[in-house]
Motif scaffolding. Structure first.
Motif, PDB file in Angstrom:
ATOM      1  N   LEU A 219       0.795  -1.221   0.000  1.00 19.18           N
ATOM      2  CA  LEU A 219       0.000   0.000   0.000  1.00 19.18           C
ATOM      3  C   LEU A 219       0.831   1.276   0.000  1.00 19.18           C
ATOM      4  O   LEU A 219       0.364   2.316  -0.448  1.00 19.18           O
ATOM      5  CB  LEU A 219      -0.938   0.019   1.216  1.00 19.18           C
ATOM      6  CG  LEU A 219      -1.973  -1.093   1.289  1.00 19.18           C
ATOM      7  CD1 LEU A 219      -2.779  -0.978   2.575  1.00 19.18           C
ATOM      8  CD2 LEU A 219      -2.881  -1.096   0.079  1.00 19.18           C
ATOM      9  N   VAL A 220       2.049   1.195   0.478  1.00 20.07           N
ATOM     10  CA  VAL A 220       2.907   2.381   0.539  1.00 20.07           C
ATOM     11  C   VAL A 220       3.756   2.513  -0.726  1.00 20.07           C
ATOM     12  O   VAL A 220       3.938   3.608  -1.252  1.00 20.07           O
ATOM     13  CB  VAL A 220       3.820   2.321   1.795  1.00 20.07           C
ATOM     14  CG1 VAL A 220       4.816   3.459   1.817  1.00 20.07           C
ATOM     15  CG2 VAL A 220       2.973   2.325   3.061  1.00 20.07           C
ATOM     16  N   GLU A 221       4.240   1.390  -1.242  1.00 20.25           N
ATOM     17  CA  GLU A 221       5.222   1.431  -2.333  1.00 20.25           C
ATOM     18  C   GLU A 221       4.605   1.415  -3.735  1.00 20.25           C
ATOM     19  O   GLU A 221       5.092   2.100  -4.634  1.00 20.25           O
ATOM     20  CB  GLU A 221       6.181   0.236  -2.248  1.00 20.25           C
ATOM     21  CG  GLU A 221       6.882   0.056  -0.932  1.00 20.25           C
ATOM     22  CD  GLU A 221       6.103  -0.772   0.082  1.00 20.25           C
ATOM     23  OE1 GLU A 221       6.598  -0.914   1.197  1.00 20.25           O
ATOM     24  OE2 GLU A 221       5.004  -1.258  -0.241  1.00 20.25           O
ATOM     25  N   ALA A 222       3.573   0.623  -3.940  1.00 18.30           N
ATOM     26  CA  ALA A 222       3.008   0.434  -5.288  1.00 18.30           C
ATOM     27  C   ALA A 222       2.131   1.630  -5.665  1.00 18.30           C
ATOM     28  O   ALA A 222       1.603   2.333  -4.793  1.00 18.30           O
ATOM     29  CB  ALA A 222       2.192  -0.855  -5.330  1.00 18.30           C
ATOM     30  N   PRO A 223       1.954   1.872  -6.960  1.00 14.22           N
ATOM     31  CA  PRO A 223       1.003   2.905  -7.375  1.00 14.22           C
ATOM     32  C   PRO A 223      -0.370   2.618  -6.759  1.00 14.22           C
ATOM     33  O   PRO A 223      -0.739   1.459  -6.565  1.00 14.22           O
ATOM     34  CB  PRO A 223       0.967   2.762  -8.899  1.00 14.22           C
ATOM     35  CG  PRO A 223       2.279   2.127  -9.256  1.00 14.22           C
ATOM     36  CD  PRO A 223       2.609   1.220  -8.103  1.00 14.22           C
ATOM     37  N   VAL A 224      -1.114   3.666  -6.457  1.00 11.75           N
ATOM     38  CA  VAL A 224      -2.375   3.529  -5.727  1.00 11.75           C
ATOM     39  C   VAL A 224      -3.308   2.510  -6.373  1.00 11.75           C
ATOM     40  O   VAL A 224      -3.816   1.612  -5.695  1.00 11.75           O
ATOM     41  CB  VAL A 224      -3.072   4.903  -5.568  1.00 11.75           C
ATOM     42  CG1 VAL A 224      -4.502   4.739  -5.074  1.00 11.75           C
ATOM     43  CG2 VAL A 224      -2.272   5.788  -4.625  1.00 11.75           C
ATOM     44  N   ALA A 225      -3.553   2.625  -7.666  1.00  9.89           N
ATOM     45  CA  ALA A 225      -4.504   1.722  -8.328  1.00  9.89           C
ATOM     46  C   ALA A 225      -4.022   0.268  -8.264  1.00  9.89           C
ATOM     47  O   ALA A 225      -4.817  -0.649  -8.068  1.00  9.89           O
ATOM     48  CB  ALA A 225      -4.747   2.150  -9.771  1.00  9.89           C
ATOM     49  N   VAL A 226      -2.729   0.069  -8.407  1.00 14.01           N
ATOM     50  CA  VAL A 226      -2.158  -1.284  -8.354  1.00 14.01           C
ATOM     51  C   VAL A 226      -2.281  -1.846  -6.939  1.00 14.01           C
ATOM     52  O   VAL A 226      -2.726  -2.980  -6.737  1.00 14.01           O
ATOM     53  CB  VAL A 226      -0.682  -1.283  -8.816  1.00 14.01           C
ATOM     54  CG1 VAL A 226      -0.027  -2.633  -8.593  1.00 14.01           C
ATOM     55  CG2 VAL A 226      -0.588  -0.866 -10.283  1.00 14.01           C
TER      56      VAL A 226
END
Length: 181
Positions: A73-80
């Motif tokens: 949730l912190v590292e990946a793009p929001v939609a991903v």
């Protein structure tokens, strides 16, 4: 733990989760019968219905925590990250259908873990807002409640919807429902 004992434990936990979600007064004997194990097997591991329910809560929280970790949730793009989270949490919600509010009232340790997991999702929603993916006129609490509601619909009201498709629908509905476009 022996393989058969582990299998029996899993069956008792799953069956207990399902039956106690349907009827909180379900007897331990009924859970044992539905799980296909002897009642003594259940009582040996869980002396009370509350002990069984506490184990179900912990198992659900373990699954939820793993999903939160894997969603990044912190590292990946929001939609991903959102798609990963939704796709993972739907099977957990379906497998462990116990009422979260009941869990928080009944078990202090489960309540603390649930609050931390909820805080992680709150931070994620805040991140989506900070990145401009949520309209300024939408309160973050509303966006979070909407996300929880969409997940609940996908997990419980549409049980035949496979998790990847459900995640597609939830992500699109959430981002377009509270999003800028």
């Amino acid at each position: 733990m022996r393989a058969d004992a582990a299998r029996n434990l899993r069956a008792v936990l799953r069956t207990g989760a399902r039956l106690l979600a349907e009827d909180p007064a379900t007897s331990m004997s009924a859970i044992a019968a539905a799980a296909g194990v002897d009642r003594r097997t259940v009582y040996r591991r869980f002396p009370t219905r509350e002990a069984l329910l506490a184990a179900v809560f912990q198992t659900k929280l373990d699954g939820s925590e793993q999903v939160l970790d894997e969603a990044r949730l912190v590292e990946a793009p929001v939609a991903v990250a959102l798609h990963r989270y939704v796709e993972g949490i739907i099977p957990v919600s379906r497998e462990w259908p116990v009422d979260v509010r009941r869990m928080m009232r009944a078990n202090e340790a489960a309540s603390a873990r649930m609050k931390e997991q909820s805080a992680r999702l709150d931070r994620f929603v805040r991140r989506a807002a900070d990145e401009g993916l949520i309209r300024d006129d939408v309160p973050q609490e509303w966006a979070r409640a909407m996300l929880d509601g969409l997940i609940d619909i996908a997990a419980h009201r549409l049980p035949d919807l496979d998790p990847p498709r459900a995640a597609d629908l939830v992500v699109e509905s959430w981002l377009k429902g509270v999003g800028r476009d």
